[in-house]
Design an enzyme around this catalytic site. Structure first.
Site, PDB file in Angstrom:
ATOM      1  N   ARG A   1       7.122  22.015  10.518  1.00 19.30           N
ATOM      2  CA  ARG A   1       7.153  23.408  10.951  1.00 19.30           C
ATOM      3  C   ARG A   1       5.954  23.805  11.807  1.00 19.30           C
ATOM      4  O   ARG A   1       4.811  23.532  11.443  1.00 19.30           O
ATOM      5  CB  ARG A   1       7.228  24.338   9.736  1.00 19.30           C
ATOM      6  CG  ARG A   1       7.457  25.801  10.160  1.00 19.30           C
ATOM      7  CD  ARG A   1       7.458  26.759   9.000  1.00 19.30           C
ATOM      8  NE  ARG A   1       7.833  28.107   9.459  1.00 19.30           N
ATOM      9  CZ  ARG A   1       7.560  29.223   8.813  1.00 19.30           C
ATOM     10  NH1 ARG A   1       6.923  29.176   7.659  1.00 19.30           N
ATOM     11  NH2 ARG A   1       7.931  30.388   9.300  1.00 19.30           N
TER      12      ARG A   1
ATOM     13  N   CYS B   1       9.633  23.140  16.102  1.00 18.88           N
ATOM     14  CA  CYS B   1       9.596  22.282  14.931  1.00 18.88           C
ATOM     15  C   CYS B   1      10.147  20.913  15.273  1.00 18.88           C
ATOM     16  O   CYS B   1      10.612  20.652  16.377  1.00 18.88           O
ATOM     17  CB  CYS B   1      10.412  22.898  13.796  1.00 18.88           C
ATOM     18  SG  CYS B   1       9.913  24.572  13.353  1.00 18.88           S
TER      19      CYS B   1
ATOM     20  N   ASN C   1      15.328  23.567  14.640  1.00 17.40           N
ATOM     21  CA  ASN C   1      14.255  23.555  15.626  1.00 17.40           C
ATOM     22  C   ASN C   1      14.650  24.492  16.748  1.00 17.40           C
ATOM     23  O   ASN C   1      15.697  24.318  17.371  1.00 17.40           O
ATOM     24  CB  ASN C   1      14.067  22.128  16.166  1.00 17.40           C
ATOM     25  CG  ASN C   1      13.169  22.068  17.389  1.00 17.40           C
ATOM     26  OD1 ASN C   1      12.291  22.893  17.564  1.00 17.40           O
ATOM     27  ND2 ASN C   1      13.388  21.078  18.242  1.00 17.40           N
ATOM     28  N   GLY C   2      13.817  25.506  17.036  1.00 18.61           N
ATOM     29  CA  GLY C   2      14.100  26.384  18.159  1.00 18.61           C
ATOM     30  C   GLY C   2      13.904  27.840  17.824  1.00 18.61           C
ATOM     31  O   GLY C   2      13.228  28.199  16.854  1.00 18.61           O
ATOM     32  N   GLU C   3      14.497  28.691  18.644  1.00 14.79           N
ATOM     33  CA  GLU C   3      14.433  30.134  18.455  1.00 14.79           C
ATOM     34  C   GLU C   3      15.789  30.740  18.807  1.00 14.79           C
ATOM     35  O   GLU C   3      16.387  30.387  19.827  1.00 14.79           O
ATOM     36  CB  GLU C   3      13.365  30.773  19.362  1.00 14.79           C
ATOM     37  CG  GLU C   3      11.961  30.241  19.180  1.00 14.79           C
ATOM     38  CD  GLU C   3      11.322  30.636  17.859  1.00 14.79           C
ATOM     39  OE1 GLU C   3      11.880  31.506  17.154  1.00 14.79           O
ATOM     40  OE2 GLU C   3      10.274  30.056  17.528  1.00 14.79           O
TER      41      GLU C   3
ATOM     42  N   SER D   1       7.713  29.985  30.514  1.00 18.08           N
ATOM     43  CA  SER D   1       7.619  29.203  31.742  1.00 18.08           C
ATOM     44  C   SER D   1       8.685  29.665  32.722  1.00 18.08           C
ATOM     45  O   SER D   1       9.612  30.398  32.365  1.00 18.08           O
ATOM     46  CB  SER D   1       7.795  27.708  31.454  1.00 18.08           C
ATOM     47  OG  SER D   1       9.174  27.391  31.317  1.00 18.08           O
TER      48      SER D   1
ATOM     49  N   ASP E   1      15.043  33.785  11.901  1.00 16.69           N
ATOM     50  CA  ASP E   1      16.267  33.493  12.642  1.00 16.69           C
ATOM     51  C   ASP E   1      17.028  32.330  12.023  1.00 16.69           C
ATOM     52  O   ASP E   1      18.243  32.209  12.191  1.00 16.69           O
ATOM     53  CB  ASP E   1      15.957  33.227  14.117  1.00 16.69           C
ATOM     54  CG  ASP E   1      14.888  32.170  14.333  1.00 16.69           C
ATOM     55  OD1 ASP E   1      14.210  31.784  13.370  1.00 16.69           O
ATOM     56  OD2 ASP E   1      14.705  31.743  15.499  1.00 16.69           O
TER      57      ASP E   1
END
Length: 643
Positions: free
Chosen positions: A50, A2, A75-77, A367, A100
């Protein structure tokens, strides 16, 4: 993934204008094409773009608790959010979504700032606690997710995921930071906390900023995590490969969580192949479809596609590959626009290509980034270890006298075979450990760099030295662990400033979420603290990783030569010398007041002659020209600095 933004007015109870917040968010629409949200109240406005990954129906942001006290733009996980949620529920917290994001809100209520220690993942967020009157801005430990901020003339603070979000506010000054430009030309990137703009700062990795309603002044960022600076004791060398494989497997499995299609990048190297192998095995165990793997290659001896195809076939991944086509001269201006400031790693061009390929099939990709930093995989790590051994053997007066004198006399042989190019090796040996490592990381050394500058710009630098942060980083480490000190310098400079900026901006440009299992912070702490002998043996880096994956990957990949993910730009720049000269001597560069025209053209002509290889500094200058040329307000030095 995001984009977040906001404005905090500590001393003013006014409600920030929604139009300003909307403009900031729209400038980062590529980060979140699935929706936009705003939240405003006295003192504070938050914006959010989003890209839906987890809890597609219930994860909209900005998100508030049911009592309205806490609000977050995130923003993120957070990969451990399910475990964290169970602990919080046991403590009495009630959740209303599967996201989350909500776990962060309840963790703050339970732990305060210490909640940052509970989060496993990549993140940048702004969390407002109306009851306490506190705003927390925080960034993950390694710097996977970005967060920029600027103090506005009225004393309020604006923040955004990308520089473009802040430049949507007209009162944010476009004046460049001379020290940041110097860092860029020295290193190829601008290290935290600076940006190319004097008014815009980057929150450093592993830091937070806590602001309070009614508080005067400008609080400084504070660190909550740092990488290890000394080796662990009592490591069982025989068990280390198995322990590494188990840790990496756990990190990969944690990062497979997604409610949208997920795949992985696959080059011809050890790191991405390790991630793909483990992810493909986990996918098979779950009974899911084969993992999608994506490769970009360039025709020639260094083409990664054949090895990547062999790995994909071996692990049962569905392989997607394309040939890379590059126009670096044309790409330079696009890179400047994409990154919002100069960025000198030309592998960003093929990285953007593989992101585009992946986005046609998936929304999330894993990655192999971080493997080189954590397990000592760069060539400079090997050279630094050799140099340290030589330093221990040669007395300091000999190194600083005889060796340094030889380095000064030895000619630059850019076009000669590598074994004849001894100038850089001699130069490093004549320096101490920190400055020797900086000399290897430096793209354009000081005297050659300063020769390009106009007198006014040289004066504006006011003695700024890009090497100082390397001296500080290596000086903070155990002097008896020089390899780990070099890794620590990379993790605090190159990783957040180059590698993770590259992957975030190129992936977000096509609305792709990119995850790096090697950057699980527990794995980083464990891996960096391993004894040097487990990471570097007989001139081969990442030794413990190669042993850990020996049963999974081809021996040719594990023990063969390292392949770089980029094309050769030197030949293109020679073939297109007239265009390059015109760009360097054009109005954007000369009107900036930064450069000497004759020196720029001399650099281009030396490269075109074939006697020297100036491809890297020329690329950096082209990207800088692209940044200076971009509308609407081309950055220039103040008149006083140009005098």
């Amino acid at each position: 993934m995001c984009g977040i933004n906001g404005i905090f007015q500590s001393s003013s109870p006014e409600i920030p204008a929604e139009g300003r917040l909307r403009a900031m968010a729209e400038a980062m629409a590529h980060r979140g094409p699935d929706g936009m949200g705003l939240h405003v109240e006295p003192h504070l406005g938050l914006g959010h773009r989003r890209l839906s990954i987890v809890d597609l129906a219930g994860g909209a942001q900005p998100m508030s608790t049911t009592d309205g006290r806490l609000t977050i733009s995130f923003n993120g996980e957070i990969y451990n959010f399910a475990t964290l949620r169970r602990r919080l529920e046991a403590a009495g917290h009630q959740f209303r979504t599967r996201s989350d994001t909500e776990a962060i809100l309840h963790a703050w209520r339970e732990y305060g700032v210490a909640a940052l220690d509970e989060l496993q993942g990549m993140f940048a967020f702004a969390l407002w606690d109306a009851g306490r009157g506190e705003l927390l801005l925080a960034r993950d430990r390694l710097g996977e997710k970005p967060l920029h901020y600027a103090w506005l003339p009225d004393g309020s603070l604006a923040f955004a995921s990308e520089i473009a979000g802040l430049l949507a506010l007209p009162e944010v000054s476009r004046r460049p930071d001379p020290a940041a430009i110097e860092d860029f030309l020295a290193l190829g990137y601008i290290p935290d906390p600076a940006t190319a703009y004097a008014a815009i700062r980057r929150l450093p990795a592993g830091h937070f900023l806590l602001l309070r309603r009614g508080e005067a002044g400008r609080p400084e960022p504070r660190a909550y995590w740092s990488a290890p600076t000394s080796p662990a004791r009592g490591v069982d060398a025989a068990q280390a490969p198995a322990a590494l494989r188990a840790r990496l497997d756990a990190a990969v499995r944690a990062q497979l969580m997604s409610d949208v299609p997920l795949g992985a990048f696959l080059s011809g190297g050890v790191d991405s192949a390790s991630v793909v192998s483990l992810a493909a095995a986990a996918r098979r165990e779950e009974g899911g479809a084969p993992l999608d793997a994506f490769t970009i290659g360039f025709p020639g001896a260094g083409d990664e596609r054949p090895m990547a195809a062999a790995v994909a076939a071996r692990v049962g991944a569905a392989h997607h590959q394309e040939a890379g086509t590059t126009d670096y001269l044309g790409a330079a201006r696009g890179i400047a626009a994409l990154f919002g400031e100069p960025f000198g790693d030309h592998s960003a061009v093929p990285t953007l290509a593989v992101c585009r390929l992946a986005r046609r099939h998936v929304t999330v990709a894993l990655s192999g980034d971080g493997g080189d930093e954590v397990f000592a995989g760069y060539r400079r790590h090997r050279f630094h270890a050799l140099a340290e051994a030589a330093r221990a053997f040669l007395p300091a007066p000999v190194r600083r006298g005889v060796v340094a004198r030889l380095a000064a006399l030895y000619p630059r042989l850019d076009r000669a075979p590598r074994w004849l190019r001894a100038k850089s090796t001699l130069t490093e040996l004549g320096l101490d450990s920190a400055m020797g490592y900086y000399s290897m990381a430096c793209k354009l050394e000081g005297a050659r760099r300063h020769a390009l500058y106009a007198p006014g710009f040289r004066a504006a630098l006011d003695g700024h030295d890009p090497a100082a942060r390397f001296a500080a980083a290596i000086g903070a480490c155990d002097p008896d662990a020089p390899l780990q000190a070099a890794q620590y310098a990379d993790v605090t400079t190159y990783l957040p400033g180059d590698i993770l900026v590259k992957t975030d901006r190129t992936a977000m440009a096509v609305s792709l979420e990119l995850r790096a299992p090697f950057l699980d912070h527990g794995l980083v702490e464990w891996g960096m603290a391993l004894p040097a002998s487990l990471k570097l043996q007989r001139g081969v880096g990442k030794h413990v990783l190669r042993r850990a994956m020996a049963a999974d990957l081809p021996a040719e990949l594990l023990w063969g030569a390292k392949r770089g993910f980029a094309d050769d730009i030197a030949a293109e720049f020679r073939a297109r010398a007239p265009e390059l000269r015109a760009r360097l001597a054009g109005p954007a560069m000369l009107d900036s007041g930064m450069f000497d025209r004759t020196a720029l053209l001399r650099l281009a002509d030396e490269h075109a002659s074939g006697r020297f290889d100036h491809a890297q500094p020329l690329w950096q200058l082209l990207v800088l020209e692209g940044w200076l040329a971009q509308a609407p307000a081309a950055p220039t030095l103040p008149a006083a600095a140009m005098a």
